[in-house]
Design a protein around this motif. Structure first.
Motif, short mmCIF file in Angstrom:
data_model
loop_
_atom_site.label_atom_id
_atom_site.label_comp_id
_atom_site.label_asym_id
_atom_site.label_seq_id
_atom_site.Cartn_x
_atom_site.Cartn_y
_atom_site.Cartn_z
N GLN A 28 3.19 -40.15 -28.86
CA GLN A 28 3.47 -38.71 -28.91
C GLN A 28 4.07 -38.30 -30.25
O GLN A 28 3.70 -37.27 -30.83
CB GLN A 28 4.42 -38.33 -27.79
N LYS A 31 1.42 -38.35 -32.96
CA LYS A 31 0.55 -37.17 -32.86
C LYS A 31 1.26 -35.92 -33.39
O LYS A 31 0.65 -35.08 -34.05
CB LYS A 31 0.10 -36.95 -31.42
N LEU A 32 2.55 -35.80 -33.10
CA LEU A 32 3.31 -34.65 -33.61
C LEU A 32 3.37 -34.70 -35.13
O LEU A 32 3.18 -33.68 -35.80
CB LEU A 32 4.70 -34.63 -33.00
N PHE A 35 0.05 -33.63 -36.50
CA PHE A 35 -0.11 -32.19 -36.36
C PHE A 35 0.65 -31.44 -37.46
O PHE A 35 0.10 -30.55 -38.12
CB PHE A 35 0.37 -31.74 -34.98
N ASN A 73 14.35 -30.96 -34.59
CA ASN A 73 14.43 -29.75 -33.75
C ASN A 73 15.33 -28.69 -34.36
O ASN A 73 15.02 -27.49 -34.32
CB ASN A 73 14.89 -30.10 -32.34
N HIS A 92 6.19 -24.76 -30.05
CA HIS A 92 5.28 -25.88 -29.80
C HIS A 92 5.88 -27.18 -30.35
O HIS A 92 5.86 -28.21 -29.68
CB HIS A 92 3.92 -25.61 -30.43
N LEU A 93 6.43 -27.12 -31.56
CA LEU A 93 7.02 -28.31 -32.18
C LEU A 93 8.24 -28.79 -31.40
O LEU A 93 8.38 -29.99 -31.14
CB LEU A 93 7.38 -28.02 -33.63
N ASN A 95 9.04 -28.17 -28.22
CA ASN A 95 8.63 -28.69 -26.91
C ASN A 95 8.00 -30.07 -27.02
O ASN A 95 8.25 -30.95 -26.18
CB ASN A 95 7.66 -27.72 -26.22
N SER A 96 7.20 -30.28 -28.05
CA SER A 96 6.57 -31.59 -28.26
C SER A 96 7.63 -32.66 -28.54
O SER A 96 7.57 -33.76 -28.00
CB SER A 96 5.58 -31.52 -29.42
N ALA A 97 8.59 -32.33 -29.38
CA ALA A 97 9.66 -33.28 -29.70
C ALA A 97 10.52 -33.57 -28.47
O ALA A 97 10.93 -34.72 -28.24
CB ALA A 97 10.52 -32.75 -30.85
N ARG A 99 9.48 -33.55 -25.40
CA ARG A 99 8.70 -34.45 -24.53
C ARG A 99 8.86 -35.89 -24.99
O ARG A 99 8.95 -36.80 -24.16
CB ARG A 99 7.24 -34.04 -24.51
N VAL A 100 8.90 -36.11 -26.30
CA VAL A 100 9.14 -37.46 -26.81
C VAL A 100 10.50 -37.95 -26.32
O VAL A 100 10.63 -39.07 -25.82
CB VAL A 100 9.09 -37.50 -28.36
#
Length: 109
Positions: A28, A31-32, A35, A73, A92-93, A95-97, A99-100
């Motif tokens: 994850q 991928k971040l 991106f 963050n 988006h960034l 939320n993605s972080a 999730r990690v």
């Protein structure tokens, strides 16, 4: 594979199946980083460097991993609304972080 069955009040039923892929923290975070790099997000390479540092810490199983993700963050939050990030991009960034962090053993006090 997940299989779901539903039955209504009249006894009619149907089912469907789908596959679920669970990605770990390293995948994850990689991928971040991709991106952020491809989209050229943030001021200069600052966000990219923070993610590279977090990924290196994660691979080394360093206790500083979660702090490095937190630093990413915080910078994203500071950049939202400025020229470098829109609100949707920033969220988006973040939320993605997050999730990690939810799949990595971050110690929260």
């Amino acid at each position: 594979e997940v299989i779901c069955t539903a039955t209504d009040a009249d006894g009619n039923s149907g089912f469907n199946a789908f596959h679920v892929i669970v990605e770990g923290a390293e995948v994850q975070l990689s991928k971040l980083l991709s991106f952020v790099t491809i989209q050229n997000l943030g001021p200069g390479e600052s966000l990219q460097k923070k993610l590279e540092n977090a990924l290196a810490a994660l691979r080394a199983k360093s206790p500083s991993t979660c702090g490095k993700i937190d630093a990413f963050n915080h910078e994203v939050s500071a950049q939202i609304g400025k020229r470098s990030l829109t609100y949707p991009q920033g969220m988006h960034l973040i939320n993605s972080a997050q999730r990690v962090q939810s799949v990595y053993p971050c110690v929260r006090g």
